[in-house]
Write a protein that holds these residues in place. Structure first.
Motif, short mmCIF file in Angstrom:
data_model
loop_
_atom_site.label_atom_id
_atom_site.label_comp_id
_atom_site.label_asym_id
_atom_site.label_seq_id
_atom_site.Cartn_x
_atom_site.Cartn_y
_atom_site.Cartn_z
N ARG A 15 0.80 -1.13 0.55
CA ARG A 15 0.04 0.43 0.51
C ARG A 15 1.22 1.51 0.12
O ARG A 15 1.75 1.35 0.95
CB ARG A 15 -0.87 0.13 1.51
N ARG A 16 0.39 2.18 -0.49
CA ARG A 16 1.30 2.72 -0.96
C ARG A 16 -0.17 4.50 -1.29
O ARG A 16 -0.74 4.48 -1.57
CB ARG A 16 1.48 3.58 -2.38
N VAL A 17 -0.04 5.85 -0.46
CA VAL A 17 0.10 7.01 -0.80
C VAL A 17 0.05 7.48 -1.88
O VAL A 17 0.96 7.39 -2.47
CB VAL A 17 -0.15 8.58 0.39
N ILE A 18 -1.46 7.34 -3.90
CA ILE A 18 -1.43 8.29 -3.82
C ILE A 18 -2.49 9.32 -4.07
O ILE A 18 -2.49 10.06 -3.02
CB ILE A 18 -1.49 7.10 -5.39
N ILE A 19 -1.94 10.37 -5.01
CA ILE A 19 -2.70 11.65 -5.31
C ILE A 19 -3.54 11.20 -6.53
O ILE A 19 -2.57 10.96 -7.34
CB ILE A 19 -1.48 13.16 -5.26
N ARG A 20 -4.20 12.72 -6.72
CA ARG A 20 -5.57 12.00 -7.83
C ARG A 20 -6.61 12.96 -7.75
O ARG A 20 -6.74 13.93 -6.52
CB ARG A 20 -5.93 10.60 -8.27
N ARG A 21 -7.22 13.54 -8.97
CA ARG A 21 -8.22 14.52 -8.90
C ARG A 21 -9.54 13.40 -8.13
O ARG A 21 -9.59 12.22 -8.19
CB ARG A 21 -8.30 14.23 -11.00
N ASP A 22 -9.70 14.48 -7.84
CA ASP A 22 -11.28 14.50 -7.01
C ASP A 22 -12.57 15.27 -7.62
O ASP A 22 -12.56 16.17 -6.17
CB ASP A 22 -11.34 14.61 -5.74
N GLY A 23 -12.87 15.27 -8.24
CA GLY A 23 -13.68 16.18 -9.41
C GLY A 23 -12.53 17.44 -9.78
O GLY A 23 -12.08 17.08 -10.60
N ASP A 24 -12.96 18.98 -9.25
CA ASP A 24 -12.17 19.57 -9.17
C ASP A 24 -10.94 19.80 -8.46
O ASP A 24 -10.43 20.32 -8.91
CB ASP A 24 -12.94 21.48 -9.43
N GLY A 25 -11.37 19.52 -7.30
CA GLY A 25 -9.73 19.43 -6.49
C GLY A 25 -8.81 18.10 -6.94
O GLY A 25 -8.49 17.10 -7.24
N VAL A 26 -7.78 17.89 -5.56
CA VAL A 26 -6.61 16.26 -5.31
C VAL A 26 -7.31 16.14 -4.01
O VAL A 26 -7.52 16.52 -3.32
CB VAL A 26 -5.53 16.90 -5.26
N GLU A 27 -6.67 14.89 -4.12
CA GLU A 27 -6.94 13.60 -2.78
C GLU A 27 -5.91 13.03 -2.84
O GLU A 27 -5.12 12.54 -3.31
CB GLU A 27 -8.69 13.08 -2.86
N MET A 28 -5.89 12.61 -1.04
CA MET A 28 -4.75 11.58 -0.92
C MET A 28 -5.12 10.28 -0.70
O MET A 28 -6.17 10.28 0.00
CB MET A 28 -3.74 11.95 0.02
N CYS A 59 -2.80 9.48 -12.03
CA CYS A 59 -2.59 9.33 -9.98
C CYS A 59 -1.14 10.26 -10.93
O CYS A 59 -0.06 9.54 -11.15
CB CYS A 59 -3.08 8.18 -9.92
N LEU A 60 -0.65 10.58 -9.52
CA LEU A 60 0.84 10.55 -8.41
C LEU A 60 1.36 9.75 -7.74
O LEU A 60 0.63 9.14 -7.22
CB LEU A 60 1.78 12.04 -8.47
N ILE A 61 2.65 9.47 -7.75
CA ILE A 61 2.98 8.51 -6.38
C ILE A 61 3.88 9.39 -5.66
O ILE A 61 4.75 9.37 -6.49
CB ILE A 61 3.64 7.41 -6.32
N PRO A 62 4.14 10.44 -4.62
CA PRO A 62 5.46 10.43 -3.99
C PRO A 62 6.65 10.15 -4.36
O PRO A 62 6.03 9.27 -3.47
CB PRO A 62 5.16 11.22 -2.97
N ALA A 63 7.92 10.24 -4.18
CA ALA A 63 9.17 9.69 -3.32
C ALA A 63 10.22 10.42 -3.57
O ALA A 63 9.99 11.12 -4.32
CB ALA A 63 9.08 8.77 -4.76
N SER A 64 10.77 9.99 -2.89
CA SER A 64 12.09 10.67 -2.14
C SER A 64 13.51 10.16 -3.30
O SER A 64 13.83 10.65 -3.85
CB SER A 64 12.62 10.43 -1.58
N GLU A 65 13.40 8.92 -3.49
CA GLU A 65 13.99 7.93 -4.45
C GLU A 65 13.31 6.73 -4.65
O GLU A 65 12.05 6.32 -4.84
CB GLU A 65 15.09 7.70 -3.46
N PHE A 66 13.58 6.20 -5.86
CA PHE A 66 13.25 4.62 -6.08
C PHE A 66 14.20 3.46 -6.18
O PHE A 66 16.11 4.22 -6.67
CB PHE A 66 12.50 4.04 -7.83
N ARG A 67 13.90 2.61 -6.33
CA ARG A 67 15.31 1.30 -5.68
C ARG A 67 14.85 0.44 -7.19
O ARG A 67 13.96 -0.48 -7.62
CB ARG A 67 15.52 0.83 -4.85
#
Length: 166
Positions: A15-28, A59-67
């Motif tokens: 499980r990971r936090v993603i960011i996506r559109r929710d109507g006119d806004g965004v949600e995590m 959607c967007l997946i925030p990350a500091s790095e990938f491995r």
């Protein structure tokens, strides 16, 4: 919330936090990694080649790095600027026997990563995050970053990233 590393060796369902559109806004929201196979009964998948059209469910997946791992070595990849970033992804609603979930898009590896593997996760700099969610054409956003953008090192050789804020 802090941006954390994304490990390609994480199990499907991680499980990971993603960011996506929710109507006119965004949600995590927190979703599992890995999409339902098509046809049903096939193998789930977590990576999708970016050479397709994605007219919705971005959607967007925030990350500091990938491995990732190669042979007996594990590598970590971060922006040379030490800034955090987003991985471009898609999400799908729940379907018969499968939960709402996400996958990450891949692009051809840039010059920094190409010595290790042919493809990499699609990295979007923070200033391009809304372009992806606002459905700007894929070819404008999903391409390798310029040579010198990434620092690649053996896992365990770098410091943690800064905090994330939206």
């Amino acid at each position: 919330m802090t941006a954390i590393a994304f490990d390609l060796d994480a199990p499907l369902g991680h499980r990971r936090v993603i960011i996506r559109r929710d109507g006119d806004g965004v949600e995590m929201v927190e979703l599992p990694w890995g999409l339902n196979p098509s046809p049903p009964g096939g193998r789930p998948f977590a990576l999708v080649r970016s050479e397709r059209h994605f007219p919705s469910h971005r959607c967007l997946i925030p990350a500091s790095e990938f491995r990732f791992g190669r042979a007996k070595h594990r590598y970590t990849v971060s922006l040379r600027s030490q800034d955090w970033f987003y991985l471009a992804g898609i999400w799908r609603p729940a379907s018969e026997g499968w939960p709402e979930a996400f996958a990450i898009l891949t692009v051809e590896a840039n010059a920094d990563i190409a010595p290790y593997q042919e493809r990499q996760m699609a990295v979007l700099r923070r200033e391009h995050r809304m372009h992806w969610l606002d459905l700007r054409p894929e070819h404008d956003l999903l391409r390798p970053l310029p040579a010198g953008s990434f620092a690649v090192s053996l896992l365990g050789e770098k410091a943690r990233q800064a905090a994330l804020a939206i």
